[in-house]
Design a protein around this motif. Structure first.
Motif, short mmCIF file in Angstrom:
data_model
loop_
_atom_site.label_atom_id
_atom_site.label_comp_id
_atom_site.label_asym_id
_atom_site.label_seq_id
_atom_site.Cartn_x
_atom_site.Cartn_y
_atom_site.Cartn_z
N PRO A 1 5.61 5.45 19.36
CA PRO A 1 5.10 4.60 18.27
C PRO A 1 3.59 4.70 18.12
O PRO A 1 3.06 5.12 18.91
N SER A 2 3.19 4.23 16.98
CA SER A 2 1.64 4.08 16.90
C SER A 2 1.22 3.34 15.41
O SER A 2 1.92 2.85 14.85
N SER A 3 -0.04 2.85 15.70
CA SER A 3 -0.59 2.08 14.74
C SER A 3 -2.09 2.62 14.37
O SER A 3 -2.61 2.95 15.36
N PHE B 1 1.23 1.55 10.20
CA PHE B 1 2.19 1.88 11.52
C PHE B 1 3.20 3.10 10.88
O PHE B 1 3.78 2.92 9.95
N SER C 1 7.12 0.87 16.45
CA SER C 1 5.96 0.82 15.50
C SER C 1 6.24 -0.47 14.71
O SER C 1 5.32 -1.09 14.37
#
Length: 352
Positions: A261-263, A272, A296
């Motif tokens: 995941p990422s933000s 996100f 995410s």
């Protein structure tokens, strides 16, 4: 009841499939908890080019600027490969990041024990790996001046002291909540931007966060250590292109980019998205891995201040993995579809 305005950007490739999973999970979370998500679905990337003639239409920008958070699926695909740099789906994403001023990209990596078998690394190397990569997102070579002729091409890489300081502050604040260890990655033996990066990071950490143990590594050395001794890392801080490379390498540790995941965080806005990209080769087959998108979503909930709901979602995801709901990118023999995994997670949300 807390209510949030969320802009959902399905995008291209498998983006619509994984954001549909996110949408379904948000619907179930509303049943389980006193929370309301007001979702506005907008076009971005190749989809927007086809509909509006540009990768980031003004109505999409307006929706994002008026939302509490933005969730993106993915952009890009072979259909738009011949577009110029500033007309490509990827430029829509870069422009969105620039518009929202989300200058720090946070990519956590946690190794689920039940997924160890899918990592190309030996269990004794990945056991207990827990790290975060903090990547500067709106500067560097991706945003520098570009020029192309038949005989040569130029991509300019620039960084200012303020750009380095603000992302270093984010990394330090994360490190203070963890093990207080920070590795800053550059190429200071060759690049002037990296020499500035190292000087600014050293000065800022020493003055503002003396409790943090700071180490510098060159990008090539760090890439090697990431696969030979990943447990040494806690928080990794680096510039735009190096962060892009290292976070994709870290995907191998978990067995698939479909688990990352990422933000992307700024002073006011947050975006996100899963790390995996549009994966056009599996578009429409129903086998896209939704875990990165759901993780995410967990990050989005924490950013909104809904930690109780985020914790519950994390347990639901972990239970699905423990129940061996594996996607095909992890286990080629798996019979679980994107919908199957989503239903497993939503069922767990209601039952645990």
């Amino acid at each position: 009841m807390n209510s949030y305005d969320i802009t959902l950007l399905p995008g291209d490739g498998i983006g619509p499939e994984v954001t549909q999973s996110v949408h379904a999970v948000m619907e179930v979370l509303q049943q389980r908890f006193p929370v309301r998500f007001n979702i506005d679905i907008k076009a971005v990337g190749g989809e927007a080019i086809d509909k509006f003639g540009e990768p980031l239409p003004q109505e999409t920008i307006d929706s994002c600027l008026n939302s509490d958070a933005v969730f993106l699926g993915a952009v890009g695909g072979p259909k738009w490969e011949n577009k110029g740099v500033y007309e490509s789906p990827e430029w829509g994403l870069l422009k969105l990041r620039e518009t929202l001023k989300v200058f720090s990209n946070i990519r956590p990596l946690s190794i689920y024990e039940d997924l160890n078998q899918f990592s190309p690394l030996k269990n004794d190397l990945i056991q207990g790996v827990e790290m975060v990569i903090v990547r500067e997102l709106t500067g560097g070579i991706y945003f520098g001046n570009k020029h192309r002729s038949d005989l040569y091409a130029v991509d300019q890489c620039t960084y200012t002291e303020n750009e380095i300081i603000r992302v270093t502050k984010v990394a330090c604040e994360l490190a203070m909540k963890r093990k207080r260890r920070l590795v800053s990655v550059d190429k200071a033996n060759v690049l002037e931007t990296s020499k500035l990066w190292r000087e600014v990071v050293t000065r800022y950490v020493t003055e503002a966060f003396p409790q943090i143990h700071l180490e510098h590594q060159l990008i090539d050395s760090c890439a090697m250590h990431l696969v030979s001794n990943p447990r040494q890392f806690d928080v990794i801080l680096t510039e735009n292109m190096f962060g892009d490379i290292l976070s994709d390498i870290s995907g191998a540790l978990s067995g698939s980019l479909g688990m990352l995941p990422s933000s992307s965080i700024g002073h006011k806005y947050a975006l996100f998205e899963p790390v995996h990209g549009s994966a056009p080769n599996i578009k429409g087959k129903g086998i896209a891995n939704p875990y990165a998108s759901l993780l995410s979503l967990e990050m989005m909930l924490r950013w909104l201040g809904e930690s109780k709901i985020a914790d519950h979602l994390a347990r639901a995801i972990k239970q699905a993995i423990q129940d061996k709901c594996f996607s095909k990118d992890l286990d080629k023999n798996s019979h679980f579809s994107t919908t199957d995994i989503t239903l497993s997670v939503t069922s767990n949300i209601l039952s645990i």
